[in-house]
Motif scaffolding. Structure first.
Motif, PDB file in Angstrom:
ATOM      1  N   VAL A  74       3.138  -4.603   7.144  1.00  0.00           N
ATOM      2  CA  VAL A  74       4.528  -4.413   6.613  1.00  0.00           C
ATOM      3  C   VAL A  74       5.456  -3.996   8.056  1.00  0.00           C
ATOM      4  CG1 VAL A  74       5.862  -2.316   5.419  1.00  0.00           C
ATOM      5  CG2 VAL A  74       3.819  -3.694   4.339  1.00  0.00           C
ATOM      6  N   LEU A  75       4.967  -3.280   8.780  1.00  0.00           N
ATOM      7  CA  LEU A  75       5.657  -2.936  10.138  1.00  0.00           C
ATOM      8  C   LEU A  75       5.808  -4.126  10.895  1.00  0.00           C
ATOM      9  CD1 LEU A  75       3.673   0.248  11.295  1.00  0.00           C
ATOM     10  CD2 LEU A  75       6.122   0.089  10.042  1.00  0.00           C
ATOM     11  N   GLU A  76       4.942  -5.151  10.829  1.00  0.00           N
ATOM     12  CA  GLU A  76       5.647  -6.584  11.421  1.00  0.00           C
ATOM     13  C   GLU A  76       6.314  -7.209  10.721  1.00  0.00           C
ATOM     14  OE1 GLU A  76       1.785  -8.344  12.269  1.00  0.00           O
ATOM     15  OE2 GLU A  76       1.365  -7.030  13.802  1.00  0.00           O
ATOM     16  N   HIS A  77       6.394  -7.235   9.512  1.00  0.00           N
ATOM     17  CA  HIS A  77       7.207  -8.225   8.475  1.00  0.00           C
ATOM     18  C   HIS A  77       7.798  -7.340   7.455  1.00  0.00           C
ATOM     19  CE1 HIS A  77       5.305 -11.530  10.630  1.00  0.00           C
ATOM     20  NE2 HIS A  77       4.063 -10.911  10.369  1.00  0.00           N
ATOM     21  N   ARG A  78       8.778  -6.695   7.562  1.00  0.00           N
ATOM     22  CA  ARG A  78       9.353  -5.733   6.655  1.00  0.00           C
ATOM     23  C   ARG A  78       9.997  -6.270   5.568  1.00  0.00           C
ATOM     24  NH1 ARG A  78       9.527  -0.330   8.256  1.00  0.00           N
ATOM     25  NH2 ARG A  78       9.339  -0.049  10.353  1.00  0.00           N
ATOM     26  N   ARG A  79      10.341  -7.617   5.300  1.00  0.00           N
ATOM     27  CA  ARG A  79      10.960  -8.234   4.155  1.00  0.00           C
ATOM     28  C   ARG A  79       9.781  -8.903   3.497  1.00  0.00           C
ATOM     29  NH1 ARG A  79      16.499  -8.623   3.776  1.00  0.00           N
ATOM     30  NH2 ARG A  79      17.503  -8.039   5.764  1.00  0.00           N
ATOM     31  N   LYS A  80       8.502  -8.678   3.852  1.00  0.00           N
ATOM     32  CA  LYS A  80       7.406  -9.553   3.041  1.00  0.00           C
ATOM     33  C   LYS A  80       7.137  -9.027   1.634  1.00  0.00           C
ATOM     34  CE  LYS A  80       3.301 -11.693   4.697  1.00  0.00           C
ATOM     35  NZ  LYS A  80       2.303 -11.846   5.723  1.00  0.00           N
ATOM     36  N   THR A  81       6.932  -9.734   0.671  1.00  0.00           N
ATOM     37  CA  THR A  81       6.860  -9.183  -0.688  1.00  0.00           C
ATOM     38  C   THR A  81       5.486  -8.640  -1.000  1.00  0.00           C
ATOM     39  OG1 THR A  81       6.288 -11.139  -1.649  1.00  0.00           O
ATOM     40  CG2 THR A  81       8.462 -10.865  -1.583  1.00  0.00           C
ATOM     41  N   GLU A  82       5.276  -7.817  -2.074  1.00  0.00           N
ATOM     42  CA  GLU A  82       4.075  -7.432  -2.348  1.00  0.00           C
ATOM     43  C   GLU A  82       3.158  -8.454  -2.729  1.00  0.00           C
ATOM     44  OE1 GLU A  82       4.153  -4.317  -5.460  1.00  0.00           O
ATOM     45  OE2 GLU A  82       5.612  -3.284  -4.375  1.00  0.00           O
ATOM     46  N   LYS A  83       3.613  -9.607  -3.382  1.00  0.00           N
ATOM     47  CA  LYS A  83       2.821 -10.710  -3.802  1.00  0.00           C
ATOM     48  C   LYS A  83       2.270 -11.334  -2.284  1.00  0.00           C
ATOM     49  CE  LYS A  83       2.810 -14.470  -6.960  1.00  0.00           C
ATOM     50  NZ  LYS A  83       3.663 -15.112  -7.969  1.00  0.00           N
ATOM     51  N   LEU A  92      -4.161 -10.774   1.873  1.00  0.00           N
ATOM     52  CA  LEU A  92      -5.323  -9.829   2.067  1.00  0.00           C
ATOM     53  C   LEU A  92      -6.424 -10.019   1.049  1.00  0.00           C
ATOM     54  CD1 LEU A  92      -3.692  -6.624   2.862  1.00  0.00           C
ATOM     55  CD2 LEU A  92      -4.577  -8.144   4.438  1.00  0.00           C
ATOM     56  N   ASN A  93      -6.029 -10.751  -0.034  1.00  0.00           N
ATOM     57  CA  ASN A  93      -6.728 -11.429  -1.074  1.00  0.00           C
ATOM     58  C   ASN A  93      -7.133 -10.255  -1.837  1.00  0.00           C
ATOM     59  OD1 ASN A  93      -8.143 -13.371  -2.746  1.00  0.00           O
ATOM     60  ND2 ASN A  93     -10.015 -13.222  -1.253  1.00  0.00           N
ATOM     61  N   ILE A  94      -6.387  -9.433  -2.219  1.00  0.00           N
ATOM     62  CA  ILE A  94      -6.313  -8.397  -3.112  1.00  0.00           C
ATOM     63  C   ILE A  94      -5.420  -8.382  -4.219  1.00  0.00           C
ATOM     64  CG2 ILE A  94      -7.789  -6.734  -1.486  1.00  0.00           C
ATOM     65  CD1 ILE A  94      -4.998  -5.360  -0.915  1.00  0.00           C
ATOM     66  N   SER A  95      -5.449  -7.533  -5.302  1.00  0.00           N
ATOM     67  CA  SER A  95      -4.508  -7.838  -6.447  1.00  0.00           C
ATOM     68  C   SER A  95      -3.289  -6.917  -5.954  1.00  0.00           C
ATOM     69  CB  SER A  95      -5.088  -6.907  -7.608  1.00  0.00           C
ATOM     70  OG  SER A  95      -5.052  -5.475  -7.526  1.00  0.00           O
ATOM     71  N   ASN A  96      -1.954  -7.734  -6.769  1.00  0.00           N
ATOM     72  CA  ASN A  96      -0.899  -7.014  -6.570  1.00  0.00           C
ATOM     73  C   ASN A  96      -0.628  -5.565  -7.012  1.00  0.00           C
ATOM     74  OD1 ASN A  96       0.037  -9.801  -5.896  1.00  0.00           O
ATOM     75  ND2 ASN A  96       0.916  -9.928  -7.824  1.00  0.00           N
ATOM     76  N   GLY A  97      -1.645  -5.152  -7.768  1.00  0.00           N
ATOM     77  CA  GLY A  97      -1.618  -3.882  -8.324  1.00  0.00           C
ATOM     78  C   GLY A  97      -2.104  -2.699  -7.164  1.00  0.00           C
ATOM     79  N   SER A  98      -3.289  -3.333  -6.473  1.00  0.00           N
ATOM     80  CA  SER A  98      -3.612  -2.502  -5.352  1.00  0.00           C
ATOM     81  C   SER A  98      -2.652  -2.540  -4.299  1.00  0.00           C
ATOM     82  CB  SER A  98      -4.902  -3.333  -4.947  1.00  0.00           C
ATOM     83  OG  SER A  98      -6.125  -3.243  -5.751  1.00  0.00           O
ATOM     84  N   VAL A  99      -1.941  -3.642  -3.704  1.00  0.00           N
ATOM     85  CA  VAL A  99      -1.134  -3.460  -2.758  1.00  0.00           C
ATOM     86  C   VAL A  99       0.031  -2.642  -3.289  1.00  0.00           C
ATOM     87  CG1 VAL A  99       0.713  -4.913  -1.617  1.00  0.00           C
ATOM     88  CG2 VAL A  99      -1.514  -5.898  -1.810  1.00  0.00           C
ATOM     89  N   HIS A 100       0.494  -2.542  -4.575  1.00  0.00           N
ATOM     90  CA  HIS A 100       1.446  -1.648  -4.738  1.00  0.00           C
ATOM     91  C   HIS A 100       1.152  -0.293  -4.669  1.00  0.00           C
ATOM     92  CE1 HIS A 100       5.268  -0.548  -7.331  1.00  0.00           C
ATOM     93  NE2 HIS A 100       4.405   0.562  -7.708  1.00  0.00           N
ATOM     94  N   SER A 120     -13.613   1.441  -6.728  1.00  0.00           N
ATOM     95  CA  SER A 120     -12.504   0.649  -6.143  1.00  0.00           C
ATOM     96  C   SER A 120     -12.990  -0.071  -4.520  1.00  0.00           C
ATOM     97  CB  SER A 120     -11.286   1.454  -5.945  1.00  0.00           C
ATOM     98  OG  SER A 120     -10.251   0.828  -5.169  1.00  0.00           O
ATOM     99  N   THR A 121     -12.686  -1.107  -4.443  1.00  0.00           N
ATOM    100  CA  THR A 121     -12.780  -2.022  -3.373  1.00  0.00           C
ATOM    101  C   THR A 121     -11.643  -2.328  -2.631  1.00  0.00           C
ATOM    102  OG1 THR A 121     -13.034  -3.948  -4.694  1.00  0.00           O
ATOM    103  CG2 THR A 121     -14.938  -2.797  -4.235  1.00  0.00           C
ATOM    104  N   SER A 122     -10.491  -2.047  -3.252  1.00  0.00           N
ATOM    105  CA  SER A 122      -9.494  -2.624  -2.595  1.00  0.00           C
ATOM    106  C   SER A 122      -8.597  -1.370  -1.792  1.00  0.00           C
ATOM    107  CB  SER A 122      -8.234  -3.060  -3.503  1.00  0.00           C
ATOM    108  OG  SER A 122      -8.782  -4.336  -4.200  1.00  0.00           O
TER     109      SER A 122
END
Length: 117
Positions: free
Chosen positions: A69-78, A84-92, A54-56
């Motif tokens: 997330v702490l700076e922008h609480r309403r930001k989406t996973e996408k 960050l140029n990583i996959s949605n699944g990794s962020v999730h 895993s690299t993400s």
């Protein structure tokens, strides 16, 4: 094929002794380790497996996502994934499993109160 038959014998033993499925799984895993040690294995730790590492899910990405997330609480996973140029699944995975965050009223909030330390 031989390994499969041995596992079936272990499972049948567990069923006849009215063991739970969890106990049966533990017994099959213990049996596999026992067999490996009996065959001469000396290493206790798991051996490295083939496949891509895993690299993400790195500490750096976890820290970046936490800060983001702490700076922008309403930001989406996408949006975080694009930044960050990583996959949605990794962020999730990082948000929900590593950082234990949950979405409440369209905001990502920590599940535990000691998160901000």
């Amino acid at each position: 094929m031989e390994n499969s038959v041995e596992q079936q014998v272990c499972l049948k033993f567990c069923v006849l002794n009215e063991s739970s499925c969890v106990e049966a799984l533990k017994m099959v895993e213990a049996y596999q380790w026992y067999k490996k040690f009996k065959e001469g294995r000396e290493v206790i730790e798991d051996l490295p497996r083939s496949g891509r590492p895993s690299t993400s899910n790195t500490k750096e990405n976890v820290a970046k996502i936490k800060k983001n997330v702490l700076e922008h609480r309403r930001k989406t996973e996408k949006a975080i994934a694009c930044d960050l140029n990583i996959s949605n699944g990794s962020v999730h995975h990082i948000l929900y499993d590593i950082l234990s965050m949950r979405r409440v009223a369209a905001r990502l909030v920590p599940k535990h109160l000691d998160f901000l330390k």
